[in-house]
Write an enzyme that holds these catalytic residues in place. Structure first.
Site, PDB file in Angstrom:
ATOM      1  CG  ASP A 123      44.003  78.357 146.219  1.00 12.29           C
ATOM      2  OD1 ASP A 123      43.230  79.336 146.306  1.00 12.29           O
ATOM      3  OD2 ASP A 123      43.729  77.372 145.513  1.00 12.29           O
TER       4      ASP A 123
HETATM    5  C1  BGC Z   1      40.629  78.466 144.565  1.00 11.88           C
HETATM    6  C2  BGC Z   1      41.444  79.327 143.636  1.00 11.88           C
HETATM    7  C3  BGC Z   1      40.876  80.728 143.607  1.00 11.88           C
HETATM    8  C4  BGC Z   1      40.779  81.275 145.015  1.00 11.88           C
HETATM    9  C5  BGC Z   1      40.212  82.676 145.079  1.00 11.88           C
HETATM   10  C6  BGC Z   1      40.393  79.110 145.908  1.00 11.88           C
HETATM   11  O1  BGC Z   1      39.501  78.398 146.684  1.00 11.88           O
HETATM   12  O2  BGC Z   1      41.290  77.228 144.715  1.00 11.88           O
HETATM   13  O3  BGC Z   1      41.468  78.771 142.357  1.00 11.88           O
HETATM   14  O4  BGC Z   1      41.670  81.541 142.795  1.00 11.88           O
HETATM   15  O5  BGC Z   1      39.948  80.429 145.779  1.00 11.88           O
HETATM   16  O6  BGC Z   1      38.875  82.698 144.771  1.00 11.88           O
END
Ligand code: BGC
Length: 713
Positions: free
Chosen positions: A257
């Protein structure tokens, strides 16, 4: 030598690490840290993947840099959060879960993939599969709700929808199922907090949807930000290497993530970025999203002997294999090739799909006799509340390339549906502030109305990531507005736009009807109008238990029994002094303009052995004057087992359309293996004995029919 071997042999360490490096472009901001100027990094082979960029022209331009101007010409992997639609925004995932319809879940994912791929995207960070039982957690809106069986159905349907039959097709996206672990179990629903839960609950409740995504062929998995009992998921080798890769045989890409690898330092398990990088790579995480931790940390980790080149190579291979599967080496421009406006006729089909799914996502929570559908005699309607004319809010969180100007507000929807009716509209209050100066004027507007529609709830930004709430009431001055309107004593229908159940017992007691309208997407207003006018008879059912009060959270139907089961009026029984233990609305609750009665539950045969199946069926009668659709839930309870088993466990759902007065039968063929559970040794076991079979229209135990099946030794 195959392509991947050749490339690997030709790569410098920097180029290898570049393949593991995903960087945000300036298209959208979804986390901390400024988007970077990526051109130089792509040319130098230091960036192998980008997120938050879409648009045919934009994506082609960066792809050109990679394939034409970098030394080895490896194409970029372009990822985006295509969560509930791309340009055509469908209902938020929690709302879509209310359909209990795998075919519809798959269709919206397919439509989203088609649109996003036209915009040059090759990977979506979806489906989001975090079981969530605590409505304080803002991300409950992004996921499947509280039930692992439902979440697993969604996992399979969404994976199929996004990826299509052929991942290399120009309209397919790689699905990155997220967020592996138990993100939905964060302490007190507080975003990014620690989750501390038993291995059994992890395996029984939180992991099955990911197993289902893997079984459906998900190309990638994203571990969650949080730690489980002290082990941040990004560094959880036993979960990622052990359970996911070795046990399930997952050989796809693990993508961190946003900044999660670098955050291992903040978690307190890595002393510096080299240690952080080594921990994540050791756990099998291939791509570093926006952490810059592999780029900064892996060379040093190699020097210190914390990782070996073979580990880096293994991850690079998996990333290159995914690019190959996506067809990027054969034609890096196949996605985004068609350019703007190419989708033509499909646009209107997608809008129709959005309307249909949106109206099916609406849950009729309460409805006094005659309150809905709206009487055709109504000539004057007052539409009051901050969400009445708020098209942007209808889209909800993660609206990708959705546009506010394309969203239909509740006001627009009702105006289109009721051309003969005068509709007066006032916000009364805004969502963010406690300013109630507009209440009096809004109440005045209601005085001469035949009926009033209160449009209440949360702003889109109040759920989703980093949007936990400690209070489940209506934000701002909305309660004051609603109570002043209710005091007029006129017929009032309340619409709740929200990303979570809201604890509003006073509203449920006073309004004539309340509908959960969540965040319904671009067709929100039309969908609401379809239901309110009776053009569509509501069918949505709650995929989450709806609490009476925040103090009941976490709340879910699949509770274990206790030695002192809940009993009204009994002091030494499980419950609260100040509230009933029962929820406001049970899992599966959802009224319609029809009324259904169930009887004649049959379980045949009554005694079964391993390898066999039981046929369970129930008779359903539409005991009303309106044609409609009933949804039936099949639960089981293992009465005596080596471990206390939940009082109800969902094993199947059937929807059945019935004309007024008609009867039908819903049938399930339940394989005996569905009665297995994670036993004392954390391995699945099938224990002989008696199982209760319970069937009904929600998880309300008082309404369930009961049968028994015996599993022979
Ligand atoms: C979120 C994810 C997301 C990623 C990219 C993160 O902050 O937890 O769910 O896919 O950002 O935007």
């Amino acid at each position: 030598m195959g392509r991947i071997d050749r490339l690997l042999a030709a790569m410098t360490l920097e180029e290898k690490i570049g393949q593991l490096n995903m960087v945000a472009s300036s298209g959208a901001v979804t986390g901390p840290g400024a988007p970077r100027d990526v051109a130089e990094g792509i040319r130098a082979g230091r960036i192998g993947a980008l997120l938050n960029l879409w648009g045919a022209g934009e994506t082609r331009a960066v792809q050109r840099l990679a394939v034409q101007e970098s030394r080895l010409g490896v194409p970029l992997l372009l990822g985006l959060d295509v969560i509930h639609g791309h340009r055509t925004i469908f209902p938020a995932p929690l709302a879509e879960a209310c359909l209990f319809d795998p075919a519809a879940w798959e269709k919206t994912a397919r439509a989203a993939a088609e649109e996003a791929a036209l915009d040059g995207v090759a990977m979506t960070f979806a489906p989001m599969l975090d079981v969530a039982r605590d409505p304080r957690w803002g991300r409950i809106v992004e996921g499947p709700g509280e039930d692992p069986w439902v979440a697993s159905q969604i996992a399979a349907a969404k994976t199929r929808g996004f990826q299509g039959d052929d991942l290399s097709a120009a309209d397919s996206l790689a699905a990155a199922a997220k967020h592996l672990g138990a993100y939905g179990a964060v302490t007190a629903g507080r975003e990014y907090a620690s989750a501390d839960l038993s291995e059994r609950t992890l395996h029984e409740v939180y992991l099955p949807p990911f197993a289902a995504a893997v079984a459906a062929g998900a190309a990638a998995i994203m571990p969650a930000f949080n730690d489980i009992a002290g082990v941040p998921t990004t560094a959880n080798a036993s979960l990622l290497q052990g359970w996911l890769r070795r046990r399930l045989g997952f050989d796809g890409v693990l993508i961190s993530d946003y900044n999660a690898i670098a955050e291992l330092i903040d978690h307190g398990v890595a002393g510096d970025v080299a240690e952080a990088a080594a921990l994540a790579l050791g756990a099998g995480v291939d791509i570093d999203m926006m952490g810059d931790a592999y780029a900064r940390g892996l060379p040093e980790a190699l020097r210190r002997g914390l990782v070996g080149m073979a580990d880096i190579d293994a991850s690079v291979r998996r990333v290159l294999a995914l690019k190959e599967r996506l067809g990027l080496f054969d034609d890096p421009f196949r996605r985004g090739a068609a350019g703007a406006g190419a989708s033509g006729r499909r646009d209107s089909e997608r809008r129709e799909l959005a309307r249909d799914v949106a109206r099916r996502a609406i849950v009729l929570l309460t409805c006094a006799r005659g309150a809905l559908p709206l009487s055709p005699k109504i000539r004057r309607l007052a539409l009051v509340g901050p969400l009445a004319a708020a098209p942007r809010e209808m889209l909800g969180a993660w609206a990708a390339a959705g546009r506010a100007e394309e969203a239909v507000s509740i006001r627009q929807g009702l105006e289109a549906a009721l051309p003969e009716c005068r509709i007066d509209c006032a916000a009364g209050v805004d969502i963010g502030s406690g300013d109630t100066r507009g209440v009096a004027a809004a109440v005045d507007l209601c005085r001469d109305a035949d009926a009033i529609v209160l449009c209440l709830g949360e702003a889109a930004s109040m759920s989703g990531e980093a949007a936990s709430r400690a209070d489940l009431g209506l934000p701002g001055g909305q309660r004051a507005l609603a109570e002043a309107v209710l005091d007029l004593g006129k017929p009032v229908v309340a619409l709740l736009s929200s990303g979570r159940p809201l604890a509003l017992p006073w509203l449920f007691a006073r309004a004539d009807a309340v509908l959960a309208t969540w965040f319904l997407g671009v067709e929100a207003g039309h969908a609401v109008a379809d239901v309110m006018t009776g053009k569509f008879n509501p069918t949505g059912k709650l995929p989450v238990t709806w609490p009476r009060c925040v103090g009941q959270a976490p709340i879910f139907y699949g509770q274990r029994p206790t030695g002192r089961p809940t009993k009204a009026g009994e002091r030494y029984a499980s419950g609260y002094l100040d509230l009933p233990a029962t929820p406001q609305f049970f899992f599966g609750h959802g009224l319609s303009y029809s009324r259904f009665a169930l009887d004649e539950l049959r379980c045949v045969p009554g005694r079964v052995k391993a390898g066999e199946s039981v046929e369970i069926s129930v008779s359903v009668h539409n005991d009303s004057l309106a044609a409609g659709e009933a949804t039936l839930f099949l639960f089981v309870r293992d009465l005596v087992a080596s471990l206390a088993r939940p009082i109800l466990e969902l094993k199947g759902v059937r929807r059945i359309a019935l004309a007024a007065g008609a009867r039908g039968r819903a049938t399930w063929l339940l394989p005996v293996e569905a009665l297995a559970f994670i036993g004392p040794n954390l391995e699945p076991v099938l224990e002989p004995g008696r199982f209760e079979i319970r069937v009904g229209q929600s998880a309300d135990p008082a309404e369930l029919l009961t049968g028994v099946v015996e599993l022979a030794p």
